[in-house]
Design an enzyme around this catalytic site. Structure first.
Site, PDB file in Angstrom:
ATOM      1  N   GLU A 110       0.536  -0.480   0.017  1.00 22.43           N
ATOM      2  CA  GLU A 110      -0.276  -0.140  -0.236  1.00 22.43           C
ATOM      3  C   GLU A 110       1.725   1.077  -0.061  1.00 22.43           C
ATOM      4  O   GLU A 110       1.842   1.049   0.337  1.00 22.43           O
ATOM      5  CB  GLU A 110      -1.159  -0.066   1.566  1.00 22.43           C
ATOM      6  N   CYS A 123       2.992   8.007   1.522  1.00 33.37           N
ATOM      7  CA  CYS A 123       3.692   7.410   2.052  1.00 33.37           C
ATOM      8  C   CYS A 123       3.670   6.089   1.832  1.00 33.37           C
ATOM      9  O   CYS A 123       3.243   6.157   1.203  1.00 33.37           O
ATOM     10  CB  CYS A 123       2.601   7.353   3.379  1.00 33.37           C
ATOM     11  N   CYS A 130       5.312  -7.699   7.346  1.00 32.82           N
ATOM     12  CA  CYS A 130       6.344  -6.981   7.826  1.00 32.82           C
ATOM     13  C   CYS A 130       7.287  -7.844   9.067  1.00 32.82           C
ATOM     14  O   CYS A 130       6.171  -8.344   9.576  1.00 32.82           O
ATOM     15  CB  CYS A 130       6.267  -5.737   8.624  1.00 32.82           C
ATOM     16  N   CYS A 134       4.427  -6.013  16.056  1.00 34.46           N
ATOM     17  CA  CYS A 134       3.870  -4.905  16.716  1.00 34.46           C
ATOM     18  C   CYS A 134       2.449  -5.214  16.489  1.00 34.46           C
ATOM     19  O   CYS A 134       1.636  -5.761  15.520  1.00 34.46           O
ATOM     20  CB  CYS A 134       3.757  -3.457  16.299  1.00 34.46           C
ATOM     21  N   CYS A 137      -0.642  -3.192  14.724  1.00 41.98           N
ATOM     22  CA  CYS A 137      -0.797  -3.344  13.545  1.00 41.98           C
ATOM     23  C   CYS A 137      -1.138  -3.658  12.227  1.00 41.98           C
ATOM     24  O   CYS A 137      -0.556  -5.525  12.905  1.00 41.98           O
ATOM     25  CB  CYS A 137       0.859  -2.471  12.988  1.00 41.98           C
ATOM     26  N   CYS A 353      -1.562   2.331   8.119  1.00 39.85           N
ATOM     27  CA  CYS A 353      -0.492   0.566   7.110  1.00 39.85           C
ATOM     28  C   CYS A 353      -1.731  -0.543   7.071  1.00 39.85           C
ATOM     29  O   CYS A 353      -1.184  -1.159   8.418  1.00 39.85           O
ATOM     30  CB  CYS A 353       0.777   0.536   7.508  1.00 39.85           C
TER      31      CYS A 353
HETATM   32  N1  SAH Z   1       7.980   0.259  11.035  1.00 37.69           N
HETATM   33  C1  SAH Z   1       8.499   1.054  10.523  1.00 37.69           C
HETATM   34  C2  SAH Z   1       7.558   1.888   9.783  1.00 37.69           C
HETATM   35  C3  SAH Z   1       5.897   1.730   9.572  1.00 37.69           C
HETATM   36  S1  SAH Z   1       4.378   2.026  10.567  1.00 37.69           S
HETATM   37  C4  SAH Z   1       7.954   2.250  12.281  1.00 37.69           C
HETATM   38  O1  SAH Z   1       7.394   0.834  13.027  1.00 37.69           O
HETATM   39  O2  SAH Z   1       7.688   2.995  12.228  1.00 37.69           O
HETATM   40  C5  SAH Z   1       4.145   3.533  10.646  1.00 37.69           C
HETATM   41  C6  SAH Z   1       3.979   4.229  12.001  1.00 37.69           C
HETATM   42  O3  SAH Z   1       2.296   4.253  11.457  1.00 37.69           O
HETATM   43  C7  SAH Z   1       4.607   3.310  13.402  1.00 37.69           C
HETATM   44  O4  SAH Z   1       4.872   4.517  13.883  1.00 37.69           O
HETATM   45  C8  SAH Z   1       3.752   2.591  13.340  1.00 37.69           C
HETATM   46  O5  SAH Z   1       3.485   1.858  14.527  1.00 37.69           O
HETATM   47  C9  SAH Z   1       2.378   3.470  12.898  1.00 37.69           C
HETATM   48  N2  SAH Z   1       0.402   2.526  13.088  1.00 37.69           N
HETATM   49  C10 SAH Z   1       1.009   1.590  12.380  1.00 37.69           C
HETATM   50  N3  SAH Z   1      -0.825   0.335  13.333  1.00 37.69           N
HETATM   51  C11 SAH Z   1      -1.454   1.901  13.187  1.00 37.69           C
HETATM   52  C12 SAH Z   1      -2.656   2.102  13.549  1.00 37.69           C
HETATM   53  N4  SAH Z   1      -3.438   0.778  12.949  1.00 37.69           N
HETATM   54  N5  SAH Z   1      -3.001   2.955  13.812  1.00 37.69           N
HETATM   55  C13 SAH Z   1      -1.816   4.057  14.238  1.00 37.69           C
HETATM   56  N6  SAH Z   1      -0.614   4.165  13.337  1.00 37.69           N
HETATM   57  C14 SAH Z   1      -0.498   2.695  13.408  1.00 37.69           C
END
Ligand code: SAH
Length: 361
Positions: A110, A123, A130, A134, A137, A353
């Site tokens: 995406e 973005c 990934c 996390c 996510c 994301c």
């Molecule tokens: N792997 C990298 C970049 C991708 S995620 C990182 O961890 O920074 C980009 C940002 O979006 C990260 O801060 C992540 O924690 C956040 N993110 C992921 N899923 C989310 C969600 N459902 N709501 C809000 N932020 C989210």
């Protein structure tokens, strides 16, 4: 402490089509110049080609009218300019467009275009899936499939650019899509080198942000690249117990090592650090946690970006109440933290994301 090896291996060489042609955008400027010189062409042709693709938005070598005709034919025989497809596009009411991009091997990633005043930010994803895991996510729910190639990262930028009018220009890039950019650092840096070059997208590194879960050795490698990109570190918790729960890779790294690496990056680049904090209702949004965060960030030239959670179907996390968000904010501001609460953009189109890919699966 031994640090984990988290770099994702590349399953194959950069793609070749079934017809043997290579992906033009996988080549660095120097590699393209070398290929051209083997054909008896001057090095400046590489800049001309990059200019046609990125500035003039041309996808077909035959239209590159300042190249000799014979060279245009040789280029068409050797390279494909575009190998990805746009599988889906969704437009939000607030000017956010999200694309699902199909890759040559069937994978999908995406990317997003955000319009804000004269800003046109994109973005971009760095991996299919990934590996960081996390827990809140959508991108990592099924693990990582593979790294994107340099060309696949650049094509997301081109697909988003093609949504702009001729007079509009992309102004900012954030590597905050699917994947962990620092686990695919060489390809990400290769793509950003083209993105910031004058014949490429001409976007200053000061307008480019690389977001990471916090992998210290890779942060140090990024610092050594010597280009002052902005670094954003996804913190999400003020102590190791909670961070290791939310960001499992933290178990092998620890907050202190992440902060130390971020400080080294700040010293090397001179760029203000950003820390990201996804606010999860009842999990990391208490006043006590806000005070812990104040202590952790005190004394740093840093911005704390707080992002109220964008709910993901099937996951147990929720957006905090307005009251909890306001109270969290007051505690941080009273503690002198430079904090910004991010507007949730594109939440009506699954813009967080990994959500679009998942909801179509
Ligand atoms: N792997 C990298 C970049 C991708 S995620 C990182 O961890 O920074 C980009 C940002 O979006 C990260 O801060 C992540 O924690 C956040 N993110 C992921 N899923 C989310 C969600 N459902 N709501 C809000 N932020 C989210």
């Amino acid at each position: 402490m031994s640090l984990p090896v988290i770099e994702t291996t590349n399953r194959s060489e950069d793609h070749r089509s079934d017809d043997g042609r290579r992906h033009l955008l996988d080549l660095s400027h120097d590699e393209l110049a070398r290929w051209l010189s083997e054909k008896g062409q001057p090095a400046f042709r590489a800049r001309q080609i990059v200019h046609w693709v990125f500035q003039r938005r041309v996808r077909d070598f035959q239209q590159m009218s300042d190249l000799p005709k014979s060279l245009r034919r040789e280029l068409s025989d050797a390279f494909r300019v575009i190998v990805t497809t746009q599988v889906a596009a969704i437009e939000s009411k607030d000017g956010t467009d999200k694309l699902l991009v199909g890759l040559p091997d069937g994978g999908e990633v995406e990317c997003v275009l955000l319009r804000d005043g004269s800003r046109r930010s994109i973005c971009v994803s760095s991996q299919v899936g990934c590996a960081m895991g996390c827990v809140f996510c959508a991108s990592g729910l099924d693990g990582v499939d593979r790294n994107l190639t340099t060309g696949e990262i650049l094509e997301q930028m081109l697909l988003l650019q093609s949504r702009l009018d001729d007079a509009e220009r992309l102004s900012h890039i954030v590597m905050m899509g699917m994947g962990e950019p620092l686990a695919n650092l060489d390809r990400v840096l290769g793509a950003l080198a083209i993105a910031r070059s004058d014949d490429g997208l001409g976007i200053s590194p000061r307008r480019i942000t690389i977001s990471t879960v916090g992998l210290p050795p890779a942060i140090d490698r990024l610092a050594k690249s010597g280009v002052p990109y902005n670094l954003a570190v996804s913190l999400h918790a003020p102590n190791d117990d909670l961070r290791s729960e939310l960001v499992p890779v933290n178990r092998k790294v620890g907050i202190q090592a992440v902060l130390d690496a971020a400080d080294r990056y700040f010293n090397a680049s001179g760029r203000r650090l950003t820390f990201e904090y996804v606010l999860l209702g009842g999990v990391n949004d208490s006043d006590h946690q806000a005070r812990e965060l104040v202590k952790l960030l005190r004394g740093r030239t840093a911005l704390l970006n707080v992002i109220p959670y964008n709910p993901v179907e099937g996951l147990p996390y929720v957006t905090p109440s307005k009251r909890a968000i306001a109270s969290f904010r007051e505690t941080l501001e009273a503690g002198g933290v430079n904090v910004k609460f991010r507007q949730r953009k594109g939440s009506d189109i699954d813009a967080a994301c990994g959500q679009l890919r998942r909801n179509r699966a």
